[in-house]
Design a protein around this motif. Structure first.
Motif: not given
Length: 337
Positions: A144-147, A152-155, A170-174
């Protein structure tokens, strides 16, 4: 030389204050989210979930390599450095936010201070975003060379409710990290814009420099400057400060008898009419009377038996002139006789 200066006023102070207020809830949210994530609340769980779905490497591979004495480093995005670093950045941002808000209320949060502070904080958040989006390439079959997948995907692709909640945290922290970096970047732009002096600011600065130069030349041209020593100049300035700034505003001098200490012996002496305070105790005494009242005041004379015509101090027979030590004529101080 005198054309370069750093303005201390903001171009758009209301916008700057609005950004400072806007930053506060996200600073608290960032501190709370990364505080919950530390030290390893859900980092390894999200790593395992992504490995099971084939989005990234699996933590079991790193454990297997370590068990067989093989070198296999943990990806930075799944390491403890990512969680701990973000938590430390949250603490630092909260600390400097309190300082920044206090300086703003004191009207000393100048644009140059804002520029230095927000450049440093923006650099910290840029490093934080890099750690949160670092690639995972330790597994050749699942690189995985990206985020990471939780960004990048839905929870909703996670079936377990607890794991789905960790994904949303984790998505909210980002997202909070991105907002913090954008806020600091905007404050940096406003700081740089405010540091560019306007024509009005340049004119005010030149006027201030001219006033300082004129004051310095005036002080250098004083005649006593070259003749008096430093101590004499200080004494002269001190004497000038003692003068009243406005005539007639100084308090009247206290009465002479107000400073006389009252002791039991003095009180007894005054009660026996032997002290000078008895004069001031009677407001209708000759000293306090006007010249007209003093001239028409009747003198009472009681001669002792067999000594008619004998005069005493302050008392004289009828028809004779009385001489006092001081006579008040109504024109200032008394005139000695």
């Amino acid at each position: 030389m005198g054309r370069f200066f750093l303005p201390r006023k903001w171009r758009m102070p209301k916008l700057v204050f609005g950004l400072i207020i806007f930053e506060f809830p996200f600073t608290v949210a960032n501190l709370a989210l990364f505080g919950i994530a530390a030290p390893n609340t859900y980092r390894t769980i999200l790593w395992r979930v992504g490995g099971e779905m084939g989005f990234n490497s699996d933590p079991s591979q790193v454990a297997y390599a370590a068990y067989n004495y093989q070198k296999m480093e943990t990806p930075v995005v799944w390491s403890s450095l990512n969680t701990n670093y973000n938590m430390y950045v949250g603490v630092v941002c909260m600390f400097f936010y309190l300082i920044k808000f206090t300086l703003w209320l004191l009207h000393i949060f100048y644009p140059i201070l804002s520029l230095i502070l927000h450049i440093a904080l923006a650099a910290l958040w840029a490093a934080s975003l890099y750690l949160q989006t670092a690639p995972d390439t330790v597994d050749p079959a699942h690189q995985n060379k990206g985020a990471p997948w939780y960004i990048t995907k839905s929870c909703g692709i996670v079936s377990d409710k607890t794991e789905r909640g960790y994904c949303m945290q984790a998505k909210s922290a980002f997202a909070v990290s991105v907002i913090m970096l954008a806020t600091y970047a905007l404050l940096i732009v406003l700081s740089i814009w405010s540091l560019i002096p306007t024509p009005e600011a340049r004119a005010a600065h030149d006027t201030k420099l001219a006033e300082k130069k004129a004051e310095k030349e005036l002080y250098a041209s004083e005649p006593y400057d070259a003749e008096m020593t430093a101590e004499e100049q200080w004494q002269h300035m001190w004497e000038l400060q003692q003068l009243p700034r406005t005539p007639g505003t100084t308090a009247p001098a206290p009465a002479p008898w107000a400073k006389v200490p009252a002791t039991p012996r003095t009180t007894a002496f005054n009660q026996l009419h032997g002290g000078h305070q008895d004069i001031f105790a009677h407001p209708r005494s000759p000293i306090h009377a006007s010249p007209q009242q003093y001239q028409h005041q009747q003198q009472t004379y009681y001669p002792p038996p067999g000594q008619d015509g004998v005069g005493y101090a302050g008392v004289a027979p009828q028809g004779q002139q009385v001489y006092h030590d001081y006579v008040y004529d109504g024109n200032g101080k008394g005139t000695a006789m």
